[in-house]
Design an enzyme around this catalytic site. Structure first.
Site, PDB file in Angstrom:
ATOM      1  N   ALA A   1       0.830  -1.208   0.000  1.00 27.78           N
ATOM      2  CA  ALA A   1       0.000   0.000   0.000  1.00 27.78           C
ATOM      3  C   ALA A   1       0.861   1.254   0.000  1.00 27.78           C
ATOM      4  O   ALA A   1       1.855   1.349   0.720  1.00 27.78           O
ATOM      5  CB  ALA A   1      -0.927  -0.001   1.215  1.00 27.78           C
ATOM      6  N   GLY A   2       0.469   2.216  -0.830  1.00 22.90           N
ATOM      7  CA  GLY A   2       1.225   3.457  -0.887  1.00 22.90           C
ATOM      8  C   GLY A   2       0.446   4.553  -1.600  1.00 22.90           C
ATOM      9  O   GLY A   2      -0.551   4.282  -2.276  1.00 22.90           O
TER      10      GLY A   2
ATOM     11  N   SER B   1      10.650   2.020  -4.432  1.00 18.07           N
ATOM     12  CA  SER B   1      10.542   2.659  -5.747  1.00 18.07           C
ATOM     13  C   SER B   1      11.929   3.048  -6.223  1.00 18.07           C
ATOM     14  O   SER B   1      12.839   3.265  -5.405  1.00 18.07           O
ATOM     15  CB  SER B   1       9.668   3.917  -5.666  1.00 18.07           C
ATOM     16  OG  SER B   1       9.728   4.676  -6.867  1.00 18.07           O
TER      17      SER B   1
ATOM     18  N   TYR C   1       7.531  11.739  -1.492  1.00 19.47           N
ATOM     19  CA  TYR C   1       7.394  10.362  -1.980  1.00 19.47           C
ATOM     20  C   TYR C   1       8.765   9.698  -2.084  1.00 19.47           C
ATOM     21  O   TYR C   1       8.970   8.574  -1.616  1.00 19.47           O
ATOM     22  CB  TYR C   1       6.702  10.366  -3.341  1.00 19.47           C
ATOM     23  CG  TYR C   1       6.549   9.002  -3.966  1.00 19.47           C
ATOM     24  CD1 TYR C   1       5.497   8.164  -3.591  1.00 19.47           C
ATOM     25  CD2 TYR C   1       7.445   8.543  -4.926  1.00 19.47           C
ATOM     26  CE1 TYR C   1       5.348   6.908  -4.153  1.00 19.47           C
ATOM     27  CE2 TYR C   1       7.307   7.290  -5.493  1.00 19.47           C
ATOM     28  CZ  TYR C   1       6.258   6.479  -5.107  1.00 19.47           C
ATOM     29  OH  TYR C   1       6.123   5.230  -5.670  1.00 19.47           O
TER      30      TYR C   1
ATOM     31  N   LYS D   1      10.262   6.428   0.089  1.00 15.15           N
ATOM     32  CA  LYS D   1      10.704   5.179  -0.526  1.00 15.15           C
ATOM     33  C   LYS D   1      12.172   4.889  -0.232  1.00 15.15           C
ATOM     34  O   LYS D   1      12.567   3.719  -0.124  1.00 15.15           O
ATOM     35  CB  LYS D   1      10.450   5.233  -2.033  1.00 15.15           C
ATOM     36  CG  LYS D   1       8.961   5.306  -2.396  1.00 15.15           C
ATOM     37  CD  LYS D   1       8.169   4.141  -1.828  1.00 15.15           C
ATOM     38  CE  LYS D   1       6.733   4.122  -2.314  1.00 15.15           C
ATOM     39  NZ  LYS D   1       5.974   2.961  -1.819  1.00 15.15           N
TER      40      LYS D   1
END
Length: 264
Positions: free
Chosen positions: A88-89, A140, A153, A157
């Protein structure tokens, strides 16, 4: 289909669409009983696609009480957890460095980084008691270096990558492996605005142009990596960030800058 996960209990978060949905279906195809987790109704569709091999659980992956309850419920029903894919992100939108505030960062970090931490904390304890298990976290390529995502973001990550490395060490001798997957540009709900914008402009050929394969990826291509890490085929892979990006991170793409070039 193969039976790499035959009879195993696997939890997948963010399972209502995209990578989570594709992974839930692939895990089920390979013999797992899957608990598909999301806060959206999309997870019901995932379960229907799974044809009875997937059960649904509603859970906010970044809320400690919710994750603790999820793990407790799964263990109560099934006796164990063999694999947990903390997928989930959120992207947090496309704001620049000076357009975000602390509350934006807090929410992105809560879901993207605290969520995987909670999966490791609660599922890891259960797996350690059984002396086996695989925890996978979605990171990511944005967590490797700049140029692939917004500031918050990307930072979240990068934190996931370090989290799996640290956790793999702290779970030494437990039999629990902790790894991350670093997707590149994958066509999902999160990246839909990018794909829509490019297609509206008739420039679909530019999608993925910065990687050697010259295309974007599909959710099932990440799901295959998750299957490998969840199965015994990856029994000697631990504390690793597996990059699945078409070769994007083999170079250093130019990133968007806040200011123009300095005057010459």
């Amino acid at each position: 289909m193969g039976h790499d996960l035959d009879g195993r209990i696997a939890i997948v978060t963010g399972a209502g669409s995209g990578i989570g949905q594709a992974t839930s279906l692939l895990f089920a195809d390979h013999g797992a009983h899957v608990i598909a987790v999301d806060v959206t109704d999309g997870v019901d569709h995932t379960a229907r696609l799974g044809g009875g091999r997937i059960e649904v659980a509603r859970c906010d992956a970044g809320d400690e009480q919710s994750v603790a309850q999820l793990v407790e419920d799964v263990v109560a029903r099934h006796g164990r957890i063999d694999a947990f894919y903390a997928n989930a992100g959120i992207s947090g939108g496309w704001k620049g460095l000076f357009d975000q505030d602390a509350s934006d960062w807090a929410e992105i970090l809560r879901v993207n980084l605290i969520g995987p931490f909670l999966a490791i904390k609660y599922a890891g304890r259960v797996m350690a008691e059984a002396k086996r298990g695989s925890i996978i976290c979605t990171a990511s390529v944005a967590g490797l270096r700049s140029g692939a995502g917004g500031p918050a973001y990307s930072a979240s990550k990068a934190g996931v990558i370090n989290l799996v490395q640290t956790s793999a060490q702290m779970l030494s001798t437990s039999g629990v492996r902790v790894n991350a997957i670093c997707p590149g540009l994958i066509e999902t709900g999160m990246t839909k605005p990018i794909y829509d914008m490019v297609r509206e402009r008739g420039r679909e050929d530019r999608i993925g142009q910065l990687n050697p394969l010259r295309r974007g990826g599909q959710p099932n291509e990440i799901a295959e990596a998750a299957l490998f890490l969840a199965s015994d085929r990856s029994s000697y892979v631990n504390g690793h960030a597996l990059v699945v990006d078409g070769g994007l991170s083999s170079s250093h793409p130019v990133s968007k800058q806040e200011f123009g070039r300095p005057a010459s």
